[in-house]
Design a protein around this motif. Structure first.
Motif, PDB file in Angstrom:
ATOM      1  N   SER A  14       4.907   9.434  17.329  1.00  0.00           N
ATOM      2  CA  SER A  14       4.456   8.116  16.856  1.00  0.00           C
ATOM      3  C   SER A  14       4.386   8.114  15.332  1.00  0.00           C
ATOM      4  O   SER A  14       4.113   9.140  14.697  1.00  0.00           O
ATOM      5  N   TYR A  15       4.639   6.940  14.775  1.00  0.00           N
ATOM      6  CA  TYR A  15       4.528   6.718  13.330  1.00  0.00           C
ATOM      7  C   TYR A  15       3.604   5.524  13.115  1.00  0.00           C
ATOM      8  O   TYR A  15       3.788   4.467  13.737  1.00  0.00           O
ATOM      9  N   ASN A  16       2.588   5.709  12.280  1.00  0.00           N
ATOM     10  CA  ASN A  16       1.641   4.640  11.984  1.00  0.00           C
ATOM     11  C   ASN A  16       1.459   4.536  10.473  1.00  0.00           C
ATOM     12  O   ASN A  16       1.017   5.496   9.828  1.00  0.00           O
ATOM     13  N   LYS A  17       1.785   3.409   9.925  1.00  0.00           N
ATOM     14  CA  LYS A  17       1.586   3.164   8.493  1.00  0.00           C
ATOM     15  C   LYS A  17       0.504   2.102   8.340  1.00  0.00           C
ATOM     16  O   LYS A  17       0.664   0.964   8.776  1.00  0.00           O
ATOM     17  N   THR A  18      -0.628   2.476   7.752  1.00  0.00           N
ATOM     18  CA  THR A  18      -1.722   1.532   7.518  1.00  0.00           C
ATOM     19  C   THR A  18      -1.907   1.332   6.020  1.00  0.00           C
ATOM     20  O   THR A  18      -1.662   2.237   5.225  1.00  0.00           O
ATOM     21  N   GLU A  19      -2.364   0.140   5.644  1.00  0.00           N
ATOM     22  CA  GLU A  19      -2.556  -0.154   4.223  1.00  0.00           C
ATOM     23  C   GLU A  19      -3.671  -1.183   4.043  1.00  0.00           C
ATOM     24  O   GLU A  19      -3.670  -2.236   4.694  1.00  0.00           O
ATOM     25  N   ILE A  20      -4.614  -0.853   3.176  1.00  0.00           N
ATOM     26  CA  ILE A  20      -5.681  -1.784   2.796  1.00  0.00           C
ATOM     27  C   ILE A  20      -5.126  -2.718   1.726  1.00  0.00           C
ATOM     28  O   ILE A  20      -4.581  -2.254   0.716  1.00  0.00           O
ATOM     29  N   LYS A  21      -5.275  -4.021   1.952  1.00  0.00           N
ATOM     30  CA  LYS A  21      -4.767  -5.004   0.990  1.00  0.00           C
ATOM     31  C   LYS A  21      -5.928  -5.857   0.505  1.00  0.00           C
ATOM     32  O   LYS A  21      -6.271  -6.879   1.100  1.00  0.00           O
ATOM     33  N   ASP A  22      -6.546  -5.405  -0.567  1.00  0.00           N
ATOM     34  CA  ASP A  22      -7.691  -6.100  -1.156  1.00  0.00           C
ATOM     35  C   ASP A  22      -7.851  -5.585  -2.576  1.00  0.00           C
ATOM     36  O   ASP A  22      -8.303  -4.460  -2.795  1.00  0.00           O
ATOM     37  N   ASP A  23      -7.465  -6.405  -3.560  1.00  0.00           N
ATOM     38  CA  ASP A  23      -7.488  -5.944  -4.952  1.00  0.00           C
ATOM     39  C   ASP A  23      -8.883  -5.974  -5.570  1.00  0.00           C
ATOM     40  O   ASP A  23      -9.050  -5.618  -6.743  1.00  0.00           O
ATOM     41  N   SER A  24      -9.898  -6.370  -4.797  1.00  0.00           N
ATOM     42  CA  SER A  24     -11.258  -6.409  -5.340  1.00  0.00           C
ATOM     43  C   SER A  24     -12.180  -5.356  -4.719  1.00  0.00           C
ATOM     44  O   SER A  24     -13.315  -5.209  -5.153  1.00  0.00           O
ATOM     45  N   ILE A  25     -11.704  -4.628  -3.731  1.00  0.00           N
ATOM     46  CA  ILE A  25     -12.579  -3.715  -3.007  1.00  0.00           C
ATOM     47  C   ILE A  25     -12.656  -2.373  -3.739  1.00  0.00           C
ATOM     48  O   ILE A  25     -11.648  -1.820  -4.183  1.00  0.00           O
ATOM     49  N   SER A  26     -13.882  -1.849  -3.857  1.00  0.00           N
ATOM     50  CA  SER A  26     -14.094  -0.559  -4.521  1.00  0.00           C
ATOM     51  C   SER A  26     -15.344   0.088  -3.951  1.00  0.00           C
ATOM     52  O   SER A  26     -16.219  -0.587  -3.405  1.00  0.00           O
ATOM     53  N   ILE A  27     -15.429   1.411  -4.089  1.00  0.00           N
ATOM     54  CA  ILE A  27     -16.592   2.152  -3.591  1.00  0.00           C
ATOM     55  C   ILE A  27     -16.948   3.242  -4.592  1.00  0.00           C
ATOM     56  O   ILE A  27     -16.102   3.718  -5.347  1.00  0.00           O
ATOM     57  N   PRO A  28     -18.226   3.675  -4.586  1.00  0.00           N
ATOM     58  CA  PRO A  28     -18.614   4.785  -5.466  1.00  0.00           C
ATOM     59  C   PRO A  28     -18.044   6.105  -4.974  1.00  0.00           C
ATOM     60  O   PRO A  28     -17.839   6.303  -3.777  1.00  0.00           O
ATOM     61  N   VAL A  29     -17.766   7.000  -5.919  1.00  0.00           N
ATOM     62  CA  VAL A  29     -17.271   8.328  -5.580  1.00  0.00           C
ATOM     63  C   VAL A  29     -18.143   9.362  -6.286  1.00  0.00           C
ATOM     64  O   VAL A  29     -18.840   9.048  -7.253  1.00  0.00           O
ATOM     65  N   PRO A  30     -18.139  10.599  -5.812  1.00  0.00           N
ATOM     66  CA  PRO A  30     -18.944  11.637  -6.464  1.00  0.00           C
ATOM     67  C   PRO A  30     -18.500  11.841  -7.909  1.00  0.00           C
ATOM     68  O   PRO A  30     -17.306  11.857  -8.217  1.00  0.00           O
ATOM     69  N   ASP A  31     -19.454  12.008  -8.800  1.00  0.00           N
ATOM     70  CA  ASP A  31     -19.166  12.234 -10.214  1.00  0.00           C
ATOM     71  C   ASP A  31     -19.242  13.731 -10.479  1.00  0.00           C
ATOM     72  O   ASP A  31     -20.223  14.236 -11.011  1.00  0.00           O
ATOM     73  N   ARG A  32     -18.212  14.444 -10.071  1.00  0.00           N
ATOM     74  CA  ARG A  32     -18.205  15.894 -10.223  1.00  0.00           C
ATOM     75  C   ARG A  32     -16.843  16.348 -10.730  1.00  0.00           C
ATOM     76  O   ARG A  32     -15.804  15.845 -10.304  1.00  0.00           O
ATOM     77  N   VAL A  33     -16.834  17.323 -11.609  1.00  0.00           N
ATOM     78  CA  VAL A  33     -15.582  17.790 -12.193  1.00  0.00           C
ATOM     79  C   VAL A  33     -14.743  18.552 -11.176  1.00  0.00           C
ATOM     80  O   VAL A  33     -13.547  18.748 -11.371  1.00  0.00           O
ATOM     81  N   THR A  34     -15.360  18.995 -10.075  1.00  0.00           N
ATOM     82  CA  THR A  34     -14.618  19.758  -9.070  1.00  0.00           C
ATOM     83  C   THR A  34     -13.863  18.853  -8.111  1.00  0.00           C
ATOM     84  O   THR A  34     -13.184  19.347  -7.221  1.00  0.00           O
ATOM     85  N   LEU A  35     -13.970  17.554  -8.254  1.00  0.00           N
ATOM     86  CA  LEU A  35     -13.280  16.627  -7.368  1.00  0.00           C
ATOM     87  C   LEU A  35     -12.241  15.844  -8.164  1.00  0.00           C
ATOM     88  O   LEU A  35     -12.550  15.252  -9.197  1.00  0.00           O
TER      89      LEU A  35
END
Length: 750
Positions: free
Chosen positions: A599-620
């Motif tokens: 099976s092949y599944n291609k998914t894509e989020i289409k929303d140019d305003s959506i954002s989330i916080p991410v860890p603020d670490r130099v190791t990431l």
């Protein structure tokens, strides 16, 4: 991006052209003894549309798994996650271990680890929906068949689902006396025992009792300085039972089912800094049987569940009336060292392995849970061209959730406690009409009206006080589907389907650290698919394929972790998915059978305003664009835990030897890389996963007994890699199961 899309679309077109030549996806499992005797594949019967039908003539993308393949996959005392990547477009993962499995179909699922999380994939066991994810972890034993229905469902099944449905049918009582007993022993002292016996009690009443007992010793050593201990984690004891009574009158049947489960063991092992910074590789000194934790001694997981259902069916002259009344209940307490390490770097304490910023020891529990469902259906049995099914469905769930936080530095003293209460009430009316247009063409139309309501409250009773949270969400929706099946010839059926469904609003009230609950409004999906189901080579091959495309509006997504140990619900404006599924089965000779699916599944989020916080670490190393608020932009990302490619190959050889049969079988499953979170990063891109299994043994019969001895191995090449992660603290990861070697003895009696 454009070139990638063209390549994927071209692949789908090629698959469609291949299907036109006689390929298609379908149910691939069959009892192989029949195949060997006739040198042809058995007709697979499924109940995907609430009646027994030939899988090749059902206008739904459905795969079925049963018989030898089901036995081989579930070897080694595996929980329900053994189905991962064994069926096209199906993947399963869990951050709890043997409980709380999360299902994904065609890339659609939910990574939320809170115990009230709703899922877009339903699990239905013996026609009863298992809504809460704790219920979905019930052990798999004495099961006749597993069916996976891909795409939106709801106009035939009680609970609507936008992504798909996994359906288990257990072995039912009958008037014929039969049963089995099985015991296996394997790696790390694991014992897996199950058995069943059934038969007639009177000429109208029959019963079946099924039992399971699994046990594995703790084998993970703790080597954190000051907390050293041998064999502190990794073990479990699992017990389960099912008792069924079947009454068969002239025009009436009644099936009573009671089932129970008791799990006492360890949660899944979290491992701090197990991912090498700047890569998605395991660290060089990784050892599967070692952790470095300062809270390992308190890690535990207990699950208890039970349920009962009563199915009543009346056969009238031209109609069948079916009533299914069911109750389910579950309790869980799961406590773990979430940071996966020891100490607190931000507190100036010794810490490791690697840098552990702060301690995270928490637990989640369900002290109270009750689910009541009632389904009532009326089905016509006319001889003419028109038939229909109509039904009503009622769902009521009362759920209490507890969230705990502990001060690891103070011997695990409780310093945070939140109680959540969620009551869900839903009802629906649904129906479908089948019409035979001609001898070759049949069409089906379905319609459903759903009404869902959630009442929610959360109170932080230990920790910094916050105002009580009280929420009420409700919505209704009209779902529909339209499908057609055209008989091209005696061996080839073409089908097409368009379907629409929704998932009701969701609430995330995990306020153990934050102060506000988050909500997500309803999501809706419209899916288009077409395919051909075919038998080839005079019944010695079954080669089927489907292509599909869907759009989902306001998809509910969960921002897990990020800058804090919590979850936040968000809606994406639009998500698209497209792909193909190929499912084949072959009788290569009197002695050799094979299956192959892709099976092949291609998914894509289409929303140019959506954002989330991410860890603020130099190791990431986050690879998404970052806005001025330090949030990752998600537009264009694929969905989490949504592999583009899933493939599985099995081969079984059987040879008559002396007074019995020698057999050897092998299987290889492949899952391509995944994103573990909504944002994309180097460290949290799960690598491709290839797992291989082998099973060989000997079967023979004596009188009314059939015996089997077998040796088997799962994950033959001991592929070890990160399959899940915790991102808010350090590069904490969850690693897949190691190689397992075992032997089994089984007896069937009649």
């Amino acid at each position: 991006m454009k070139s990638l899309k063209k390549s994927a679309i071209a692949t789908i077109i090629n698959a469609a052209l291949l299907s036109a030549a006689g390929t298609s996806i379908s149910a691939f499992a069959a009892e192989e003894e029949t195949a060997k005797k006739s040198n042809q594949l058995e007709v697979i019967q499924v109940t995907a549309r609430k009646r027994v039908e030939n899988a090749q003539e059902v206008p739904v993308a459905v795969s079925a798994l049963q018989g030898d393949n089901l036995d081989a996959y579930s070897s080694a005392g595996m929980d329900i996650r053994f189905l991962n990547a064994k069926i096209p477009s199906l993947s399963i993962e869990s951050s709890f271990g043997r409980s709380f499995p999360r299902f994904y179909v065609r890339g659609l699922g939910n990574t939320d680890f809170d115990l009230n999380a709703s899922q877009p994939v339903s699990l239905v066991v013996d026609e009863v929906v298992q809504e809460n994810a704790i219920l979905k972890g019930f052990p798999v034993f004495d099961v006749e068949r597993v069916e996976v229905l891909r795409g939106p469902q709801g106009t035939l099944f009680g609970r609507n689902t936008p992504a798909g449905l996994v359906k288990f049918d257990t072995v039912k009582p009958s008037q014929e006396f039969d049963g089995y007993g099985s015991v296996s022993y394997g790696s790390r002292g694991a014992v897996d025992t199950s058995g069943a016996v059934g038969g007639a009690l009177t000429d109208r009443l029959s019963a079946r009792v099924s039992l399971l007992w699994q046990d594995k010793d703790d084998y993970i050593d703790n080597q954190a300085p000051g907390f050293e201990a041998k064999d502190e984690q990794g073990g479990y004891t699992e017990k389960a039972a099912r008792v069924q009574f079947l009454y068969e009158g002239d025009d009436f049947t009644a099936l009573l089912n009671y089932h129970t489960r008791d799990l006492d063991g360890s949660p899944i092992a979290f491992r701090a800094n197990v991912i090498k910074a700047g890569t998605n590789e395991l660290v060089d000194n990784y050892e599967n049987d070692v952790v470095y934790q300062d809270a390992a001694s308190r890690s535990t997981q207990q699950v208890e569940s039970e349920g009962a259902s009563l199915k009543l069916e009346w056969e009238l002259k031209n109609h069948t009336i079916t009533s299914i009344s069911a109750w389910e209940s579950a309790e869980i307490y799961s406590r773990a060292d979430i940071d996966g390490g020891y100490g607190c770097g931000f507190c100036g304490q010794d810490n490791g392995p690697g840098f552990v910023p702060f301690e995270a020891e928490s637990a989640d529990g369900i002290p109270d849970h009750d689910q009541l469902t009632q389904e009532l259906r009326l089905s016509s049995n006319f001889d003419g061209d028109l038939n229909y099914q109509v039904g009503v469905f009622y769902f009521d769930e009362e759920l209490t959730i507890e969230n705990f936080n502990y001060n690891t530095a103070d011997n695990g003293v409780l310093n945070g406690y939140v109680e959540q209460q969620q009551d869900t009430t839903a009802w629906a009316v649904f129906g479908s009409v089948d019409y035979v247009v001609s001898d070759d063409l049949k069409v089906t139309a379905g319609l459903r009206y759903s009404d869902d309501e959630k009442d929610f409250s959360a109170n932080r009773l230990v920790g910094a006080p916050i105002p009580p949270v009280n929420l009420n969400l409700s919505d209704d929706h009209i779902s529909w589907d339209l499908s057609a099946n055209y008989k091209v010839n005696d061996d080839v059926n073409w089908y097409g389907r368009v379907a629409n469904s929704f998932r009701a609003p969701s609430i995330q009230g995990r306020v153990l650290f934050g102060s506000e609950a988050t909500t997500a409004e309803s999501e809706t999906i419209t899916s288009y698919e077409t395919g051909i189901k075919s038998d080839v080579l005079d019944g010695q091959g079954r080669v089927n394929a489907t292509v599909f495309y869907y759009t989902m509006d306001d998809q509910q997504l969960t921002a897990v972790g990020g800058d804090t140990n919590t979850n936040r619900l968000i809606n994406a404006d639009k998500t698209t998915g497209y792909g193909f599924e190929l499912d084949t089965q072959w009788v290569l000779s009197d002695e050799l059978n094979a299956t192959f699916n892709l099976s092949y599944n291609k998914t894509e989020i289409k929303d140019d305003s959506i954002s989330i916080p991410v860890p603020d670490r130099v190791t990431l190393n986050v690879t998404d664009p970052i806005n001025n608020s330090g949030f990752a932009l998600l537009d264009g990302n694929s969905l989490p835990h949504a592999p583009e490619w899933i493939s599985n190959f099995t081969l079984r050889y059987t040879k008559e030897l002396a007074d019995g049969n020698f057999f050897a079988s092998g299987d290889i499953s492949y899952r391509s890389k995944i994103n573990m979170f909504l944002y994309e990063s180097v460290e949290f891109e799960g690598k491709e996963l290839i797992e291989t299994g082998l099973r060989t043994g000997y079967t023979w019969s004596e009188g009314d007994y059939e015996y089997e001895v077998a040796a088997f191995v799962r994950n033959l090449f001991d592929e070890q890699q990160v399959i899940g992660a915790v991102d808010f603290n350090n590069n904490t990861g969850i690693v897949n199961e190691e190689r397992y070697v075992g032997a089994e003895f089984k007896v069937n009696f009649f």
